[in-house]
Design an enzyme around this catalytic site. Structure first.
Site: not given
Length: 260
Positions: A120, A186, A216
């Site tokens: 991601a 992850n 993120h």
């Protein structure tokens, strides 16, 4: 035609199936027996459901894990020991030192190949390049909605039901984050493995009741200089714990098979 084995039959796996590029087909789905009838019915017997890699009598061009850290632990060493190519989306599994060693031993003994997908987040290639010149600091921050953290260890750290503003509920290393939040962190492991490592990468996890995106942020400093990266992506509609881009990184791994 390249033929792959898919591990998992959840939201991410289904998203990959929907986007599978031309020139790649799924020959096998490694999943729990409870899913086997649904797989046979949905794909009219054209895809073989298996619950053990040994049940596959051919060699897949790629084994694509889209399930969980537990699946990596359960099947990863066996797949690599057979000499197969395994691409992993649940990179947090490598936070378990014993499993990391088992994967490395199986890879060396069997000749298998292990690929860690970017998942991601973006910028892992730049981070890996920066590592060659020496890294001083890598900080990863994740900000998600309360729905994305439900069912995780976050529920023991913060009241997700009544949170009113963005708040950090976890600060620690990438190894700790990957272990405590196996379905959510992850990316922290992916960033760590591309940079300073699981024990020296700092992680902050946040809940934000005012967002519907998974954000993120990576802050990196070292001998090359510094960079700051932010990616704000949509979660899968069928699973808010998973970013759409993570599924797309698995699709990209399939597309790259065509040119290999």
């Amino acid at each position: 035609m390249k033929k792959i084995m898919l591990i998992g039959f959840g939201a991410m796996a289904r998203s990959v199936i929907e986007r599978l590029p031309a020139g790649v087909s799924i020959g096998w789905i490694l999943a729990r027996p409870a899913h086997h009838d649904a797989i046979r019915q949905q794909f009219h017997g054209q895809i073989e459901p298996v619950d053990d890699p040994e049940a596959c009598r051919a060699t897949p061009d790629l084994v694509l894990e889209c399930a969980s850290q537990q699946a990596v632990a359960q099947y990863g060493p066996q797949i690599l020991a057979k000499g197969w190519h395994l691409a992993v989306i649940s990179t947090g599994a490598l936070a378990d030192r014993a499993l990391e060693e088992a994967l490395n031993q199986a890879r060396q003994q069997g000749g298998g190949r292990l690929t860690l997908l970017s998942g991601a987040v973006a910028g892992i290639d730049g981070l890996a390049a920066a590592r060659e010149g020496g890294l001083d600091k890598v900080v990863y921050r994740s900000r998600k909605s309360p729905a994305s953290w439900r069912g995780s260890y976050a529920e023991q750290l913060i009241d997700l039901q009544n949170v009113q503003q963005a708040a950090v509920f976890f600060s620690g290393t990438a190894r700790e984050a990957a272990r405590l939040f196996p379905a959510n962190a992850n990316v922290a492991a992916t960033v760590a493995l591309g940079g300073l490592g699981l024990d020296d990468t700092l992680v902050e996890l946040m809940v934000d009741p005012h967002t519907r995106r998974n954000t993120h942020t990576i802050d990196v400093a070292g001998g090359f200089g510094e960079f700051h990266l932010e990616l704000s992506g949509f979660p899968l509609a069928s699973n808010p714990k998973t970013s759409t881009l993570a599924a797309l990184s698995a699709v990209r791994a399939c597309r790259e098979l065509i040119y290999s």
